[in-house]
Design a protein around this motif. Sequence first.
Motif, PDB file in Angstrom:
ATOM      1  N   LEU A  48       0.838  -1.206   0.000  1.00 40.85           N
ATOM      2  CA  LEU A  48       0.000   0.000   0.000  1.00 40.85           C
ATOM      3  C   LEU A  48       0.872   1.255   0.000  1.00 40.85           C
ATOM      4  CD1 LEU A  48      -2.784   1.341   0.181  1.00 40.85           C
ATOM      5  CD2 LEU A  48      -2.652   1.126   2.673  1.00 40.85           C
ATOM      6  N   SER A  49       1.949   1.228   0.769  1.00 42.40           N
ATOM      7  CA  SER A  49       2.859   2.379   0.835  1.00 42.40           C
ATOM      8  C   SER A  49       3.469   2.671  -0.531  1.00 42.40           C
ATOM      9  CB  SER A  49       3.978   2.107   1.847  1.00 42.40           C
ATOM     10  OG  SER A  49       3.472   1.942   3.145  1.00 42.40           O
ATOM     11  N   TYR A  50       3.901   1.628  -1.234  1.00 45.43           N
ATOM     12  CA  TYR A  50       4.498   1.833  -2.553  1.00 45.43           C
ATOM     13  C   TYR A  50       3.450   2.281  -3.573  1.00 45.43           C
ATOM     14  CZ  TYR A  50       9.163   0.145  -1.395  1.00 45.43           C
ATOM     15  OH  TYR A  50      10.426   0.024  -0.866  1.00 45.43           O
ATOM     16  N   ILE A  51       2.242   1.765  -3.464  1.00 46.32           N
ATOM     17  CA  ILE A  51       1.170   2.203  -4.377  1.00 46.32           C
ATOM     18  C   ILE A  51       0.910   3.694  -4.213  1.00 46.32           C
ATOM     19  CG2 ILE A  51      -1.312   2.027  -4.836  1.00 46.32           C
ATOM     20  CD1 ILE A  51      -1.049  -0.990  -4.164  1.00 46.32           C
ATOM     21  N   LEU A  52       0.811   4.149  -2.950  1.00 44.86           N
ATOM     22  CA  LEU A  52       0.609   5.578  -2.692  1.00 44.86           C
ATOM     23  C   LEU A  52       1.789   6.399  -3.192  1.00 44.86           C
ATOM     24  CD1 LEU A  52      -0.931   5.414   0.909  1.00 44.86           C
ATOM     25  CD2 LEU A  52      -2.105   6.006  -1.211  1.00 44.86           C
ATOM     26  N   LEU A  53       2.984   5.873  -3.002  1.00 43.24           N
ATOM     27  CA  LEU A  53       4.190   6.562  -3.477  1.00 43.24           C
ATOM     28  C   LEU A  53       4.131   6.758  -4.983  1.00 43.24           C
ATOM     29  CD1 LEU A  53       7.175   7.562  -3.147  1.00 43.24           C
ATOM     30  CD2 LEU A  53       7.839   5.192  -3.559  1.00 43.24           C
ATOM     31  N   PHE A  54       3.748   5.714  -5.721  1.00 45.92           N
ATOM     32  CA  PHE A  54       3.685   5.811  -7.175  1.00 45.92           C
ATOM     33  C   PHE A  54       2.586   6.769  -7.633  1.00 45.92           C
ATOM     34  CE2 PHE A  54       5.533   1.290  -7.200  1.00 45.92           C
ATOM     35  CZ  PHE A  54       6.818   1.804  -7.210  1.00 45.92           C
ATOM     36  N   ILE A  55       1.448   6.751  -6.949  1.00 49.46           N
ATOM     37  CA  ILE A  55       0.350   7.662  -7.314  1.00 49.46           C
ATOM     38  C   ILE A  55       0.787   9.112  -7.151  1.00 49.46           C
ATOM     39  CG2 ILE A  55      -1.941   8.482  -6.638  1.00 49.46           C
ATOM     40  CD1 ILE A  55      -2.638   5.555  -5.952  1.00 49.46           C
ATOM     41  N   PHE A  56       1.315   9.433  -5.971  1.00 49.39           N
ATOM     42  CA  PHE A  56       1.740  10.810  -5.719  1.00 49.39           C
ATOM     43  C   PHE A  56       2.956  11.179  -6.571  1.00 49.39           C
ATOM     44  CE2 PHE A  56      -0.813  10.251  -1.852  1.00 49.39           C
ATOM     45  CZ  PHE A  56      -1.501  11.463  -1.856  1.00 49.39           C
ATOM     46  N   GLY A  57       3.764  10.193  -6.908  1.00 49.75           N
ATOM     47  CA  GLY A  57       4.897  10.454  -7.779  1.00 49.75           C
ATOM     48  C   GLY A  57       4.459  10.877  -9.167  1.00 49.75           C
ATOM     49  N   HIS A  58       3.447  10.199  -9.703  1.00 54.26           N
ATOM     50  CA  HIS A  58       2.926  10.566 -11.022  1.00 54.26           C
ATOM     51  C   HIS A  58       2.248  11.930 -10.980  1.00 54.26           C
ATOM     52  CE1 HIS A  58       3.922   7.067 -13.378  1.00 54.26           C
ATOM     53  NE2 HIS A  58       3.438   6.259 -12.445  1.00 54.26           N
ATOM     54  N   LEU A  59       1.533  12.212  -9.892  1.00 55.72           N
ATOM     55  CA  LEU A  59       0.922  13.537  -9.744  1.00 55.72           C
ATOM     56  C   LEU A  59       2.004  14.622  -9.707  1.00 55.72           C
ATOM     57  CD1 LEU A  59      -1.878  12.807  -7.092  1.00 55.72           C
ATOM     58  CD2 LEU A  59      -2.181  13.322  -9.528  1.00 55.72           C
ATOM     59  N   ARG A  60       3.091  14.332  -9.025  1.00 56.60           N
ATOM     60  CA  ARG A  60       4.213  15.278  -8.958  1.00 56.60           C
ATOM     61  C   ARG A  60       4.799  15.499 -10.363  1.00 56.60           C
ATOM     62  NH1 ARG A  60       7.530  16.368  -4.586  1.00 56.60           N
ATOM     63  NH2 ARG A  60       6.678  14.552  -3.505  1.00 56.60           N
ATOM     64  N   ASP A  61       4.958  14.407 -11.133  1.00 54.05           N
ATOM     65  CA  ASP A  61       5.503  14.536 -12.488  1.00 54.05           C
ATOM     66  C   ASP A  61       4.588  15.372 -13.377  1.00 54.05           C
ATOM     67  OD1 ASP A  61       7.716  13.131 -11.835  1.00 54.05           O
ATOM     68  OD2 ASP A  61       7.161  11.272 -12.859  1.00 54.05           O
ATOM     69  N   ILE A  62       3.271  15.225 -13.205  1.00 52.53           N
ATOM     70  CA  ILE A  62       2.312  16.031 -13.970  1.00 52.53           C
ATOM     71  C   ILE A  62       2.469  17.511 -13.631  1.00 52.53           C
ATOM     72  CG2 ILE A  62      -0.153  16.542 -14.280  1.00 52.53           C
ATOM     73  CD1 ILE A  62      -0.666  13.508 -13.891  1.00 52.53           C
ATOM     74  N   CYS A  63       2.653  17.773 -12.341  1.00 53.27           N
ATOM     75  CA  CYS A  63       2.861  19.166 -11.902  1.00 53.27           C
ATOM     76  C   CYS A  63       4.156  19.733 -12.489  1.00 53.27           C
ATOM     77  CB  CYS A  63       2.898  19.236 -10.375  1.00 53.27           C
ATOM     78  SG  CYS A  63       1.314  18.904  -9.581  1.00 53.27           S
ATOM     79  N   TYR A  64       5.193  18.903 -12.578  1.00 61.23           N
ATOM     80  CA  TYR A  64       6.440  19.347 -13.190  1.00 61.23           C
ATOM     81  C   TYR A  64       6.226  19.658 -14.675  1.00 61.23           C
ATOM     82  CZ  TYR A  64       8.958  17.506  -9.074  1.00 61.23           C
ATOM     83  OH  TYR A  64       9.413  17.266  -7.809  1.00 61.23           O
TER      84      TYR A  64
END
Length: 526
Positions: A48-64
């Motif tokens: 679950l921790s890694y799934i959340l990490l990947f979700i927020f990571g992709h959101l961060r990349d979109i913001c970039y």
Amino acid sequence: MVKGSPSKKSQNGVVNGKHAQNADSKWKDDFHESFEETPLIAAMYTYLSYILLFIFGHLRDICYYYGIKKDESGTEYGLQGFVPLYSSWGNFFLRNMYRLIRDAWDRPITSVAGPEIDILERVTHDHWWHFEFSGKRLHALNFGSYNYLGFGENKGPCIDTVEEITKQCGVGVGASRQEYGYMEIHKELDELVADFLGLEAAITFPMGFATNSMNIPCLVRKGSLILSDAMNHASIVLGAKLSGAVIKTFKHNDAKDLEKKLRESIIQGQPKSKRPWKKILIVVEGIHSMEGSILPLPEIIKLKKKYKAYIYLDEAHSIGALGPHGRGVTDYFGINPKEIDVMMGTFTKSFASAGGYIAGTKKLINYLRVYSHSSMYSCVMSPPVASQIIASMRIIMGLDGTDEGQRRIKQLLNNARYFRRGLHKIGVIVYGNRDSPVVPLLIYSPGKIIKFSRESLKRGLATVVVGFPATPLIEGRARFCVSAAHTKEMMDEALRMIDEVADVVRIRYSRLPVSHFYTHDIPISI
């Protein structure tokens, strides 16, 4: 329960292996390794921790991408019209996890690698591109160094010898073995290593990583087969790839899986031609640096003889740290070292120096002297570095006229057993063999790994934490390295701090009593 590594199979969660000489039943009774399986709740929480990490990571990349947030990760400054020279920070995991918690993965500057160290706190104002010393120092117990026998010190007979050699020979040679770089001290080191290991000859190299990566390609080529332990070190993996041989992996320390792969490979032959293999090389490690496990060498030797293969044994972590005489895994099992075709090891751990060696028959070593890239294309070992190895090895062998070497070897064994038993009493899951100085404590979740590192350091305990991709996804851990220099008081203090942190981080996952891991008394004399 959820299984971690497929090789760690056992109905009760513990693998029993081997130790001792001659009789199989004897060493099976004494050789004991623990690999308690991953609790279901810990596995679910980690995923679950890694799934959340990947979700927020992709959101961060979109913001970039849309300029909503400035990309603060380390990236190459592009040149107009040029293809990027490198993309070392292009990896998703590095951008979104590693960069944010560098204080847990990249340790700050420290003092001499003894049982206690001073840590210089560093700060950054440009997202880890540059560092500044904050002016703060933290005194901590050092359980993160490979200083197994305690020779990593700045005083004593080894340092006195090194100082004298530095005055005589300087700090560098500036030439390879084949030119004018081979000095008397290098000849002395080669001969001493061979004598220490009980083999005909040895050759030493200035870099441990290159000892594997540059010499394995000399031993096997196209048309050969390498059977490599699934958890072998990166230097072995690179050396195997550079060789051009076919590579097959077998489950970690699993002799049954190795035999299955051997049998299938011999029956099937080479992939296209189906011709017999020119050579089969089994590559294994004495002590695994992440699992704390010891190689079941008697079983591997049986398979070598049965299938006419060769054994390449990496003793980077076991040489000096294992066996009644400190001569590694062959000494531990009471096996004649001549049973091993290629003995490799490094001087960076128990000898507190640098470089590596390969030992075996004179024919093998003479061949490597001529054809090894690490011998031909690199400068020889620095004389002070060679002097440190010679001085520490002579102490281990008792050639200094004292029993200091034997004392350190026994102390390391006692410390490893004492510390491991203490962790079991705390109720955490610990991997590896009870005689191994490498003691992994399983934490699992990435968030808990970071928290464990910070809370331990806050209390004055310096250790190493390791997560994916260096370990399987759900097997993140802290890795403790025990030293002969640690006193009982130091280990008790470390265990007290780990006990406190275990409550804060909530990692008391073990459901097995201490008696489950110690079926009979292990002599401990601290």
